[in-house]
Structure formats: C-alpha cells, structure tokens
Design an enzyme around this catalytic site. Structure first.
Site, PDB file in Angstrom:
ATOM      1  CG  HIS A 286     -11.256  77.955   3.845  1.00 23.25           C
ATOM      2  ND1 HIS A 286     -11.096  77.946   5.213  1.00 23.25           N
ATOM      3  CD2 HIS A 286     -11.249  79.266   3.473  1.00 23.25           C
ATOM      4  CE1 HIS A 286     -10.996  79.199   5.645  1.00 23.25           C
ATOM      5  NE2 HIS A 286     -11.080  80.025   4.611  1.00 23.25           N
ATOM      6  CD  GLU A 287     -11.373  80.634  -0.187  1.00 28.29           C
ATOM      7  OE1 GLU A 287     -12.337  81.394  -0.002  1.00 28.29           O
ATOM      8  OE2 GLU A 287     -10.271  80.790   0.385  1.00 28.29           O
TER       9      GLU A 287
ATOM     10  CG  HIS B 159     -15.172  81.843   3.050  1.00 29.65           C
ATOM     11  ND1 HIS B 159     -15.479  82.161   4.343  1.00 29.65           N
ATOM     12  CD2 HIS B 159     -13.814  81.805   2.977  1.00 29.65           C
ATOM     13  CE1 HIS B 159     -14.355  82.304   5.042  1.00 29.65           C
ATOM     14  NE2 HIS B 159     -13.332  82.084   4.236  1.00 29.65           N
TER      15      HIS B 159
ATOM     16  CG  HIS C  81     -11.915  82.813   8.527  1.00 31.31           C
ATOM     17  ND1 HIS C  81     -11.263  83.961   8.162  1.00 31.31           N
ATOM     18  CD2 HIS C  81     -11.881  82.003   7.432  1.00 31.31           C
ATOM     19  CE1 HIS C  81     -10.858  83.862   6.910  1.00 31.31           C
ATOM     20  NE2 HIS C  81     -11.228  82.685   6.449  1.00 31.31           N
ATOM     21  CB  CYS C  82     -14.142  77.796  12.245  1.00 30.52           C
ATOM     22  SG  CYS C  82     -14.482  76.714  13.622  1.00 30.52           S
TER      23      CYS C  82
ATOM     24  CB  CYS D 287     -12.837  73.718  11.851  1.00 32.73           C
ATOM     25  SG  CYS D 287     -14.221  74.144  10.782  1.00 32.73           S
TER      26      CYS D 287
ATOM     27  CB  CYS E  48     -15.726  71.940  13.635  1.00 33.81           C
ATOM     28  SG  CYS E  48     -16.546  73.531  13.786  1.00 33.81           S
TER      29      CYS E  48
ATOM     30  CB  CYS F 159     -18.444  74.851  10.536  1.00 28.02           C
ATOM     31  SG  CYS F 159     -17.369  76.146  11.173  1.00 28.02           S
TER      32      CYS F 159
HETATM   33 ZN    ZN Z   1     -11.267  82.051   4.567  1.00 30.51          ZN
HETATM   34 ZN    ZN Z   2     -15.646  75.117  12.354  1.00 27.26          ZN
END
Ligand code: ZN
Ligand code: ZN
Length: 178
Positions: A130-131, A134, A140-141, A146, A165, A168
């Site tokens: 996740h990071e 970024h 954010h999704c 996701c 996903c 993304c």
């Molecule tokens: Zn985040």
């Molecule tokens: Zn996504």
C-alpha cells in the site's frame, strides 16, 4: 537501470524480518531493485512522550535525508513502534505521494496467537505494498479488496488483498513510464 528500493528496520527491535519482507515484495515490484539496508536507531526527534507514539511525518523527513546519504531512490522504513499523525489516533503507515520515502508500523498488526504468524506476515505485506503504491503516486481506491483501499482499522487490512485492482494496476503502469 531499475530504481532502488531499500527496506530498513527502524529501532533496535523488530518483530518481522526485513529480509523476509524483501523476498515477498521483490516479485510484486519487478521494476525496483529491492534491497535491505542496515537497521538504524529510532529517530528520537519523532517521539511524542505525551502520546507515547512516533510522528510518522517526521520519520518521513528523517528518511528523506537518509535516502540521500545512502543514494537510494526509495526507502521503506519498518517500525515496531506505534505511529501517528496529528488529528488521528494512529496510522498503519505513511508515504510521500508520489515520493521517495514511506514508513509502516507493525505495532497494530500484531496477532494474539503465535500460530497466526502467517496472518501477521500478510498484514505487513499489505501495508508495505500500500505505501509503496503511494510512493509511486497511487491514491486511495474505493474497491475494498484492492491493496490501495484505506485501512482505517485492522478489519479493513484483513479484508483487502495484497494486490492492486485492475484500475490501480493500469494507473501504476502509466505512472511508471512517466
Ligand atoms: Zn494510504
Ligand atoms: Zn484499486
């Protein structure tokens, strides 16, 4: 030449090995050369003794300086202590978006039972992916499965997967070639 991504343990104690995290992250980000970097001391200037937590944005500033020193394109810090940003009780992690640095904390990802170590490892992987997303510029999704879905609580982390996903994924491909 592929960009480098260094994984660094923050502070003297770790509850998950950066080496293991490197092995799991490498196949997900083939355009990065993922390495582990020698652990560093906890950045004392980020500690809030009243909250007994570390200010994650201050850690990012610290890591940015460090990335220049070691000449790495990206740095992901892994902390076992609790992180916060003003206005929130805690954060699982924070990143420059887009940018060169990110930090995650394993503190709130811990499991109650020792035999749940797979669950612990999968939570860490999700927060790390996740990071890194970024850092690459992804926001954010809204798709709950996701990895870029915002985790407000642990249940959000446990529900989502460790992959991007399709939408993304395609944004990421687009950001990569920029
Ligand atoms: Zn985040
Ligand atoms: Zn996504």
């Amino acid at each position: 030449m592929s960009e480098s991504l260094g994984i660094i343990q923050l502070g003297p104690t770790a509850d998950y090995s950066t080496e293991k995290l490197k092995e799991r992250l490498s196949p997900k980000f083939p355009h990065y050369e993922v390495k582990t970097v020698t652990a560093m001391d906890t950045p004392a200037m980020a500690y809030d003794s009243f909250r007994e937590q570390y200010h994650s944005t201050r850690i990012l500033a610290f890591l940015e300086e460090y990335a220049q020193t070691v000449r790495m394109d990206h740095i992901l810090g892994v902390a076992s202590f609790d992180l916060y940003v003003p206005g929130m009780n805690f954060v699982f992690g924070e990143a420059r978006c887009p940018g060169g640095v990110a930090v995650i904390s394993t503190y709130r990802l811990r499991v109650k039972r020792l035999d749940d170590s797979d669950l612990f490892a999968s939570r860490i992987l999700k927060e790390a992916v996740h990071e890194i997303g970024h850092m690459m510029g992804l926001r954010h999704c809204t798709e709950p499965s996701c990895v870029m879905y915002f985790s407000e609580r642990l249940a959000d982390t446990d529900r989502k997967g460790d992959d991007f996903c399709a939408e993304c994924e395609s944004k990421m491909k687009w950001l990569e070639v920029e």
